[in-house]
Design a protein around this motif. Structure first.
Motif, short mmCIF file in Angstrom:
data_model
loop_
_atom_site.label_atom_id
_atom_site.label_comp_id
_atom_site.label_asym_id
_atom_site.label_seq_id
_atom_site.Cartn_x
_atom_site.Cartn_y
_atom_site.Cartn_z
N LYS A 3 148.24 36.54 2.35
CA LYS A 3 147.13 37.17 3.06
C LYS A 3 147.73 38.08 4.14
O LYS A 3 148.17 37.62 5.19
CB LYS A 3 146.21 36.13 3.70
CG LYS A 3 145.73 35.06 2.74
CD LYS A 3 144.96 35.63 1.57
CE LYS A 3 144.47 34.54 0.64
NZ LYS A 3 143.79 35.07 -0.57
N ARG A 51 148.60 40.81 7.13
CA ARG A 51 148.09 41.28 8.41
C ARG A 51 148.41 42.75 8.63
O ARG A 51 147.65 43.46 9.27
CB ARG A 51 148.69 40.44 9.55
CG ARG A 51 148.38 38.95 9.46
CD ARG A 51 146.89 38.69 9.60
NE ARG A 51 146.37 39.20 10.85
CZ ARG A 51 146.41 38.54 12.00
NH1 ARG A 51 146.93 37.32 12.04
NH2 ARG A 51 145.91 39.07 13.10
N ARG A 88 141.16 40.08 7.60
CA ARG A 88 142.30 39.65 8.41
C ARG A 88 143.32 40.76 8.61
O ARG A 88 144.29 40.58 9.35
CB ARG A 88 142.98 38.45 7.75
CG ARG A 88 142.10 37.22 7.63
CD ARG A 88 142.81 36.07 6.95
NE ARG A 88 143.86 35.51 7.79
CZ ARG A 88 145.15 35.68 7.58
NH1 ARG A 88 145.56 36.41 6.55
NH2 ARG A 88 146.04 35.12 8.37
N ARG A 110 145.08 43.67 10.18
CA ARG A 110 145.08 44.17 11.55
C ARG A 110 145.55 45.62 11.66
O ARG A 110 145.07 46.36 12.53
CB ARG A 110 145.99 43.28 12.41
CG ARG A 110 146.02 43.64 13.89
CD ARG A 110 146.95 42.73 14.64
NE ARG A 110 148.31 42.80 14.13
CZ ARG A 110 149.20 43.75 14.46
NH1 ARG A 110 148.83 44.73 15.30
NH2 ARG A 110 150.41 43.74 13.99
#
Length: 432
Positions: A180, A182, A236, A238
């Motif tokens: 996952k 970022r 998620r 960023r």
């Protein structure tokens, strides 16, 4: 005497008690034949659970060359016969004694199942003639060589080696599922002439490719990545590092609006180098006579950075800058602009850019003025690098593109795009 269980199994499969040979293959250099027959004593064929099969070390040592390639002892891991799809075929499973096989030992790659009818060692599965360990060994070799070379080395068919590599890559992806991310890096790569592009998305935090696909470099192609990632994982993200392609920016705004956008330093400086090269070309067209010899052949001397320049290149660049006033003005502007990525606050970076833009006035450099207007339009994405949490590894994106081009060039083009996608996604994963 043959155990009753064996007689019943062979009778149910239509077999007879005839003497067969166990042929262990596929490595030609480690071919072993042992004279274990169906008429052998019960202590050799079907021992008690506490006992193990005796080793035929003498026969294996004569077949294998060298002490390191000697066959390791085997034991009966399962004495039941396995019914296959063929009603006249029976298989006896022989498992290797734990702790005896060493990595890299060709004997450890030998198949562990024997088919009485065909006389070929096999395992029930996707390819019944080879075990998974051997398939993974061939797949590891394909990381450093082509499928054709691996097929020639192992004396296998080309399609068989390709199937082994696909099986190995699927096993690596299963062991290392996609993370996952970022911080993601987005770029496109051209597969061949005719504007055939594919979108490449990578995780800059873990330095791993995440997505390779699409039909072009449009917004819809990048949306496929967010669909495979899911809404929760997309929320998620960023930071997104990319070039100044509007389709990618629009896809980020729609699928991950919380993510900050950072335009890659490499693409910005490439546009600045193109602006400097336009100045060189215009000066070469304006100047006549022998003065052209100072400009001709100096393209890469102008575009190279000082730390990568040789002594001869630096000497020729000095002669060029002394003879041409406009290039003498344009070259320092290109060198000083790289300081923009050294500032830690947006206000300082903005003040530097305003001073740099003011120095372009009355210099008659239209390509530089056009570049400054482009920086003004995309200022927020460029100045985002000043924040400490946005110090991402920007060079990984182009390094991954070079690796993809190498994989494509080594195979002289890959028509199977799914096969290329798996090679890209596994090019940085550890071996298994």
């Amino acid at each position: 005497m043959i155990p009753t269980a064996w007689n019943k199994a062979f009778a149910s499969l239509g077999g007879s008690r005839e003497t067969d040979m166990i042929s262990l293959y596929p490595l030609p250099a480690a071919r072993v034949c042992s004279s274990m027959s169906i008429d052998s004593p019960a202590s050799a064929l079907c021992p008690s659970p506490a006992a193990s099969l005796r080793t035929w070390e003498a026969e294996s040592s004569r077949s294998l060359e060298g002490k390191e390639n000697r066959l390791r002892p085997l034991r009966s891991g399962a004495t039941d016969l396995v019914r296959s799809q063929d009603p006249v075929c029976a298989r006896q499973v022989l498992r290797r004694r734990p702790g005896l096989a060493r990595p890299g030992d060709p004997a450890s790659l030998l198949p562990a199942v024997w088919c009485r009818e065909t006389g070929v060692a096999s395992l029930p599965g996707r390819n019944p003639y080879y075990i998974k360990r051997f398939a993974h060994y061939v797949g590891r070799r394909c990381r450093n060589e082509t499928v054709k070379d691996a097929a020639k080395e192992f004396r296998l068919d080309w399609s068989t080696v390709k199937a082994f590599e696909i099986q190995y890559m699927k096993a690596r992806l299963k062991r290392h599922p996609p993370p996952k991310p970022r911080i993601i890096g987005i770029d496109e790569i051209s597969l061949r002439k005719g504007h055939v592009y594919r979108v490449v998305v990578s995780d800059l935090g873990r330095r791993r490719p995440l997505f390779f696909g699409g039909k072009d470099r449009s917004e819809a192609s990048l949306d496929l990545f967010y669909e495979s990632l899911g809404k929760r994982a997309s929320g998620r993200i960023r930071l997104a590092v990319m070039d100044m392609w509007k389709a990618f920016e629009a896809s980020i705004r729609e699928n991950a609006p919380q993510a900050a956008i950072l335009f890659d330093e490499f693409h910005v400086l490439r546009l600045l180098n193109e602006a400097l090269d336009k100045v060189r070309c215009s000066e070469y067209a304006r100047i006549k006579g022998t003065d052209r010899r100072f400009i001709k052949g100096q393209k890469y001397a102008l575009l190279s950075s000082r730390e990568n320049m040789t002594l001869n290149g630096w000497a020729s660049l000095q002669r060029l800058l002394k003879k041409n006033k406009r290039l003498y003005t344009a070259y320092p502007l290109k060198e000083t602009f790289e300081q923009l990525w050294s500032y830690r606050k947006k206000a300082w970076a903005r003040r530097f850019f305003d001073n740099w833009r003011e120095s372009l006035e009355s210099q008659r450099l239209p390509s530089y003025a056009k570049f400054a207007e482009m920086i003004e339009r995309y200022w927020d994405g460029i100045a985002a690098y000043c924040r400490p949490e946005n110090k991402a590894a920007l060079g990984y994106i182009e390094g991954l593109n070079n690796k993809i081009r190498f994989l494509h060039r080594r195979a002289y083009g890959l028509g199977d795009e799914e096969y290329l996608r798996m090679k890209v996604l596994t090019c940085t994963l550890p071996e298994i």
